[in-house]
Scaffold this motif. Structure first.
Motif, PDB file in Angstrom:
ATOM      1  N   HIS A 345       0.809  -1.216  -0.056  1.00  0.00           N
ATOM      2  CA  HIS A 345       0.025  -0.104   0.033  1.00  0.00           C
ATOM      3  C   HIS A 345       0.816   1.267  -0.032  1.00  0.00           C
ATOM      4  O   HIS A 345       0.570   2.234  -0.432  1.00  0.00           O
ATOM      5  CB  HIS A 345      -0.928  -0.048   1.101  1.00  0.00           C
ATOM      6  CG  HIS A 345      -2.354  -0.881   0.965  1.00  0.00           C
ATOM      7  ND1 HIS A 345      -3.285  -1.017   1.670  1.00  0.00           N
ATOM      8  CD2 HIS A 345      -2.526  -1.629   0.059  1.00  0.00           C
ATOM      9  CE1 HIS A 345      -4.142  -1.723   1.329  1.00  0.00           C
ATOM     10  NE2 HIS A 345      -3.823  -2.247   0.193  1.00  0.00           N
ATOM     11  N   ASP A 346       2.134   1.202   0.448  1.00  0.00           N
ATOM     12  CA  ASP A 346       2.966   2.195   0.674  1.00  0.00           C
ATOM     13  C   ASP A 346       3.495   2.493  -0.788  1.00  0.00           C
ATOM     14  O   ASP A 346       3.666   3.656  -1.290  1.00  0.00           O
ATOM     15  CB  ASP A 346       3.974   2.250   1.520  1.00  0.00           C
ATOM     16  CG  ASP A 346       3.517   2.158   3.114  1.00  0.00           C
ATOM     17  OD1 ASP A 346       2.549   3.116   3.385  1.00  0.00           O
ATOM     18  OD2 ASP A 346       3.957   1.438   3.875  1.00  0.00           O
ATOM     19  N   THR A 349       0.553   4.077  -2.814  1.00  0.00           N
ATOM     20  CA  THR A 349       0.371   5.504  -2.528  1.00  0.00           C
ATOM     21  C   THR A 349       1.449   6.304  -3.152  1.00  0.00           C
ATOM     22  O   THR A 349       1.203   7.321  -3.799  1.00  0.00           O
ATOM     23  CB  THR A 349       0.411   5.558  -0.909  1.00  0.00           C
ATOM     24  OG1 THR A 349      -0.794   5.112  -0.433  1.00  0.00           O
ATOM     25  CG2 THR A 349       0.436   6.988  -0.719  1.00  0.00           C
ATOM     26  N   VAL A 350       2.632   5.783  -2.896  1.00  0.00           N
ATOM     27  CA  VAL A 350       3.690   6.780  -3.731  1.00  0.00           C
ATOM     28  C   VAL A 350       3.826   6.863  -5.233  1.00  0.00           C
ATOM     29  O   VAL A 350       3.767   7.867  -5.833  1.00  0.00           O
ATOM     30  CB  VAL A 350       5.160   6.341  -3.254  1.00  0.00           C
ATOM     31  CG1 VAL A 350       6.181   7.216  -3.645  1.00  0.00           C
ATOM     32  CG2 VAL A 350       5.214   6.423  -1.584  1.00  0.00           C
ATOM     33  N   GLN A 353       1.137   9.257  -6.497  1.00  0.00           N
ATOM     34  CA  GLN A 353       1.526  10.464  -6.346  1.00  0.00           C
ATOM     35  C   GLN A 353       2.550  10.863  -7.601  1.00  0.00           C
ATOM     36  O   GLN A 353       2.648  11.921  -7.733  1.00  0.00           O
ATOM     37  CB  GLN A 353       2.237  10.937  -5.046  1.00  0.00           C
ATOM     38  CG  GLN A 353       1.259  10.927  -3.865  1.00  0.00           C
ATOM     39  CD  GLN A 353       0.347  12.016  -3.875  1.00  0.00           C
ATOM     40  OE1 GLN A 353       0.620  13.380  -4.099  1.00  0.00           O
ATOM     41  NE2 GLN A 353      -0.972  11.715  -3.626  1.00  0.00           N
ATOM     42  N   ARG A 354       2.971   9.949  -8.110  1.00  0.00           N
ATOM     43  CA  ARG A 354       3.730  10.073  -9.481  1.00  0.00           C
ATOM     44  C   ARG A 354       3.142  10.023 -10.683  1.00  0.00           C
ATOM     45  O   ARG A 354       3.668   9.670 -11.738  1.00  0.00           O
ATOM     46  CB  ARG A 354       5.238   9.221  -9.329  1.00  0.00           C
ATOM     47  CG  ARG A 354       6.124   9.395  -8.264  1.00  0.00           C
ATOM     48  CD  ARG A 354       6.682  10.940  -8.027  1.00  0.00           C
ATOM     49  NE  ARG A 354       7.842  11.026  -7.232  1.00  0.00           N
ATOM     50  CZ  ARG A 354       9.102  10.772  -7.762  1.00  0.00           C
ATOM     51  NH1 ARG A 354       9.381  10.088  -8.906  1.00  0.00           N
ATOM     52  NH2 ARG A 354      10.147  10.992  -7.000  1.00  0.00           N
ATOM     53  N   GLY A 400      12.510   5.240  -7.406  1.00  0.00           N
ATOM     54  CA  GLY A 400      12.444   6.196  -6.438  1.00  0.00           C
ATOM     55  C   GLY A 400      11.940   5.758  -4.918  1.00  0.00           C
ATOM     56  O   GLY A 400      12.232   6.347  -3.949  1.00  0.00           O
ATOM     57  N   ILE A 401      10.795   4.721  -5.002  1.00  0.00           N
ATOM     58  CA  ILE A 401      10.107   4.176  -3.725  1.00  0.00           C
ATOM     59  C   ILE A 401      11.260   3.597  -3.083  1.00  0.00           C
ATOM     60  O   ILE A 401      11.134   3.801  -1.532  1.00  0.00           O
ATOM     61  CB  ILE A 401       8.953   3.375  -4.320  1.00  0.00           C
ATOM     62  CG1 ILE A 401       7.907   4.363  -4.814  1.00  0.00           C
ATOM     63  CG2 ILE A 401       8.452   2.474  -3.012  1.00  0.00           C
ATOM     64  CD1 ILE A 401       6.879   3.193  -5.568  1.00  0.00           C
ATOM     65  N   PHE A 404      13.151   6.275  -0.941  1.00  0.00           N
ATOM     66  CA  PHE A 404      12.267   6.960  -0.193  1.00  0.00           C
ATOM     67  C   PHE A 404      12.191   6.193   1.150  1.00  0.00           C
ATOM     68  O   PHE A 404      12.347   6.718   2.108  1.00  0.00           O
ATOM     69  CB  PHE A 404      11.114   7.087  -0.851  1.00  0.00           C
ATOM     70  CG  PHE A 404      10.085   8.194  -0.105  1.00  0.00           C
ATOM     71  CD1 PHE A 404      10.479   9.474   0.095  1.00  0.00           C
ATOM     72  CD2 PHE A 404       8.940   7.273   0.640  1.00  0.00           C
ATOM     73  CE1 PHE A 404       9.440  10.251   1.047  1.00  0.00           C
ATOM     74  CE2 PHE A 404       7.956   8.406   1.325  1.00  0.00           C
ATOM     75  CZ  PHE A 404       8.394   9.619   1.537  1.00  0.00           C
ATOM     76  N   PHE A 405      11.933   4.941   0.969  1.00  0.00           N
ATOM     77  CA  PHE A 405      11.753   4.185   2.236  1.00  0.00           C
ATOM     78  C   PHE A 405      13.132   3.449   2.590  1.00  0.00           C
ATOM     79  O   PHE A 405      13.269   2.800   3.460  1.00  0.00           O
ATOM     80  CB  PHE A 405      10.867   2.947   1.888  1.00  0.00           C
ATOM     81  CG  PHE A 405       9.477   3.672   1.844  1.00  0.00           C
ATOM     82  CD1 PHE A 405       8.560   4.044   3.041  1.00  0.00           C
ATOM     83  CD2 PHE A 405       8.868   3.788   0.686  1.00  0.00           C
ATOM     84  CE1 PHE A 405       7.411   4.522   3.107  1.00  0.00           C
ATOM     85  CE2 PHE A 405       7.582   4.128   0.701  1.00  0.00           C
ATOM     86  CZ  PHE A 405       6.802   4.820   1.734  1.00  0.00           C
TER      87      PHE A 405
ATOM     88  N   TYR B   9       4.620  10.794   4.497  1.00  0.00           N
ATOM     89  CA  TYR B   9       5.535  10.249   5.511  1.00  0.00           C
ATOM     90  C   TYR B   9       6.466  11.026   5.861  1.00  0.00           C
ATOM     91  O   TYR B   9       7.365  11.257   5.664  1.00  0.00           O
ATOM     92  CB  TYR B   9       6.233   9.494   4.123  1.00  0.00           C
ATOM     93  CG  TYR B   9       5.125   8.218   3.584  1.00  0.00           C
ATOM     94  CD1 TYR B   9       4.848   7.171   4.231  1.00  0.00           C
ATOM     95  CD2 TYR B   9       4.755   8.325   2.346  1.00  0.00           C
ATOM     96  CE1 TYR B   9       3.990   6.235   3.650  1.00  0.00           C
ATOM     97  CE2 TYR B   9       4.003   7.343   1.590  1.00  0.00           C
ATOM     98  CZ  TYR B   9       3.433   6.295   2.265  1.00  0.00           C
ATOM     99  OH  TYR B   9       2.830   5.302   1.848  1.00  0.00           O
ATOM    100  N   ARG B 123      -6.004   6.033   2.901  1.00  0.00           N
ATOM    101  CA  ARG B 123      -4.944   5.796   4.046  1.00  0.00           C
ATOM    102  C   ARG B 123      -5.463   5.965   5.346  1.00  0.00           C
ATOM    103  O   ARG B 123      -4.810   5.440   6.341  1.00  0.00           O
ATOM    104  CB  ARG B 123      -3.519   6.111   3.665  1.00  0.00           C
ATOM    105  CG  ARG B 123      -3.337   6.028   2.252  1.00  0.00           C
ATOM    106  CD  ARG B 123      -3.110   4.290   1.747  1.00  0.00           C
ATOM    107  NE  ARG B 123      -2.171   3.645   2.872  1.00  0.00           N
ATOM    108  CZ  ARG B 123      -0.830   3.617   2.598  1.00  0.00           C
ATOM    109  NH1 ARG B 123      -0.189   4.096   1.549  1.00  0.00           N
ATOM    110  NH2 ARG B 123      -0.149   2.869   3.530  1.00  0.00           N
TER     111      ARG B 123
END
Lengths: 407, 148
Positions: A345-346, A349-350, A353-354, A400-401, A404-405, B9, B123
């Protein structure tokens, strides 16, 4: 030579920015986008021909009825049915399976019987069978999946496909793994034992040529919205002799011959199974979608989707910390994956946004996810309007994800 | 990364999702609550040690996304020493903040980092999942609770 860019331009929705980035729509296994030809067919129907079907005697009703039944003929050709009487319009794949389970299942299943499914089935090809098993005393058995590679374990088929099995239902293409199952072989094995078969073609119709005679199944179901058609319309195909022996599913108008206060006689298939005013515009829009797909050629679509999926799979495989699901070769047009230490899910979501639309979750495959020891995957699923450049963008976003994480 | 993403985040959230605090089974816990999201399969169990009405210690176990894990981590930190009534009042404020983005004057402490979640409607459930487990636990229920 197919001009894929020109086809893409037929889809107005694809030409937009999402969160400031060009939309990359990779959620086609959930629902496809619609070409202008389908949108125009819907507005033409509502602007010119809208009326109820079958019962009317006036001009508009005649036109609506003609267009409605022409679509049934078109669907019959699309899957090589013997006659359009074998085509039942439903709300979608899910309703088609429920119809077979409730009508055929209630009549033909008894305690001690088995229903054989596979571990890669969508919830819609599990839950309807659980409901009818509970009512009839039949039991469910599952053909296993090999693991992350996501193939059916055919070595177990002899042991599981026995004479106690009354129905064998399986998906043509897995929505979470991208596996293309050997449906004709499975049907042939079942037929030898007199086992009735249902093929869930939700992910394959509109993605590759479908021929119910060559597949050799007894039922086949699919949805319109995943193949450029409108939402709310789907198809159940059944062999005529099987359909004619089945009791009605829903009662109401359209499906009757005569109604007395205490006794009703029913029409034959398909009308027996289409109670009430149907989704007329959906049926007409579906016709336009099938024409559109066959003008491209489903074999071309499959080749295009497979090339994109293979490219995406290979690109993901080159990244560190990526777990891939489904077969390495011969996959259908989707890729399911997980990034180390980043929840699906993360990822989604990211990516959103892209501008990249993915799907994350259990994909209505909870039992399969449990078997693989995971809660969810992220999935990119392709259609003929997607491009290699979009896959490159997707891979860039995945990198990129990871950054990011910090995985 | 976009501003909205940075807001979702936040560094504190990334820190807590990578290294969650209180991430263990609690020895001597006398309350337990479960939160399960059928949409994504995320599942957390919260363990509480309660002395009368007061939460003396709180831990959690389970799996889920970055938002849900960070939320469980920060929230188990935050509720230590609070009474049942204070925990419930805090939940009301946090719930309001996560769904509207408005940070209450009364203060939600470190949990203010979740204000950005309201811009991501899909979310919201993630941020609230472990709260359902906590509320179930302080209420002394031992049944799994669904977020649906």
């Amino acid at each position: 030579m197919i001009d894929w860019a020109k086809l893409r331009a037929d889809f107005p929705i694809l030409d937009q920015q999402v969160h400031g980035h060009p939309l990359v729509y990779f959620d086609n296994a959930a629902s496809s986008q619609k070409p202008r030809a389908v949108i125009n067919a819907l507005s033409h129907y509502y602007e010119r021909d809208n009326a109820n079907v079958h019962r009317g005697i006036h001009e508009l009703s005649n036109r609506a009825t003609a267009a409605f039944e022409a679509s049934r003929e078109r669907v019959a050709k699309f899957i090589h049915a013997k006659t359009s009487d074998e085509i039942i319009f439903t709300r979608g794949t899910t309703e088609g399976i429920n119809l077979v389970a409730q009508s055929w299942g209630a009549k033909n299943l008894k305690p001690g019987d088995k229903i054989l499914l596979t571990e890669m089935e969508h919830h819609s090809n599990i839950v309807p069978w659980q409901l009818i098993a509970e009512r009839t005393g039949a039991r469910l058995v599952y053909l296993p999946v090999t693991g992350d590679e996501g193939l059916l374990d055919l070595s177990k088929l002899n042991e599981l496909l026995t004479r106690e099995v009354k129905l064998f239902a399986f998906t043509h293409i897995s929505n979470s793994l991208g596996t293309v199952n050997p449906v004709a072989e499975l049907c042939e094995r079942a037929r030898k034992l007199g086992v009735t078969t249902l093929v869930d073609a939700a992910q394959s119709a509109g993605h590759l040529p479908l021929d119910v005679q060559a597949i050799g199944c007894d039922f086949l179901v699919f949805s319109g919205h995943k193949i450029c058609g409108p939402t709310g319309i789907g198809v159940l195909w059944g062999r005529q002799e099987v359909l004619d022996a089945m009791p009605p599913y829903h009662g109401g108008g359209e499906m009757i011959l005569t109604v007395d206060f205490f006794k009703t006689t029913y029409k034959k298939a398909p009308h027996r199974f289409e109670a009430g005013t149907p989704d007329i515009s959906g049926v007409i829009g579906l016709h336009a979608a099938l024409d559109y797909l066959d003008a491209i050629g489903r074999e071309n679509i499959f080749k295009h989707d497979q090339e994109l999926a293979t490219y995406a799979y290979d690109q993901l495989a080159q990244l560190k910390g990526v777990r891939l699901f489904g077969p390495k070769t011969g996959r259908a047009g989707l890729v399911s994956f997980l990034l180390d230490d980043v929840h699906a899910h993360d990822v989604v979501t990211v990516a959103d946004q892209r501008g990249v639309a993915l799907r994350g979750g259990h994909h209505c495959n909870q039992p399969l996810m449990k078997k693989l020891g995971i809660a969810s995957t992220a999935r990119a699923s392709f259609y003929f309007y997607n491009t290699r450049a979009e896959v490159d963008r997707f891979i860039e976003v995945v990198r990129g994800i990871q950054k990011f994480f910090g995985s | 990364m976009s501003d909205d993403l940075d807001e979702l985040y936040q560094q504190v959230i990334l820190d807590h999702c990578k290294g969650p605090r209180n991430f263990r089974v609690l020895e001597g816990a006398n309350r337990k609550g479960e939160g399960y999201n059928p949409l994504c399969g995320d599942n957390y169990t919260v363990f509480l040690k309660m002395n009368g009405d007061v939460v003396e210690d709180a831990t959690f176990q389970g799996s889920g996304c970055c938002i849900s894990k960070a939320s469980a981590s920060l929230l188990t930190d935050t509720i230590k020493g609070k009474t049942k009534a204070e925990v419930k009042a805090l939940f009301a404020k946090v719930h309001d903040m996560i769904t509207t983005g408005a940070v209450s004057d009364e203060g939600v402490g470190k949990l203010a980092v979740f204000a950005g979640v309201h811009k991501f409607p899909a979310r919201v459930k993630c941020a609230i999942l472990s709260w359902h487990a906590v509320i179930a636990a302080v209420d002394g229920e031992n049944q799994p609770v669904s977020t649906e």
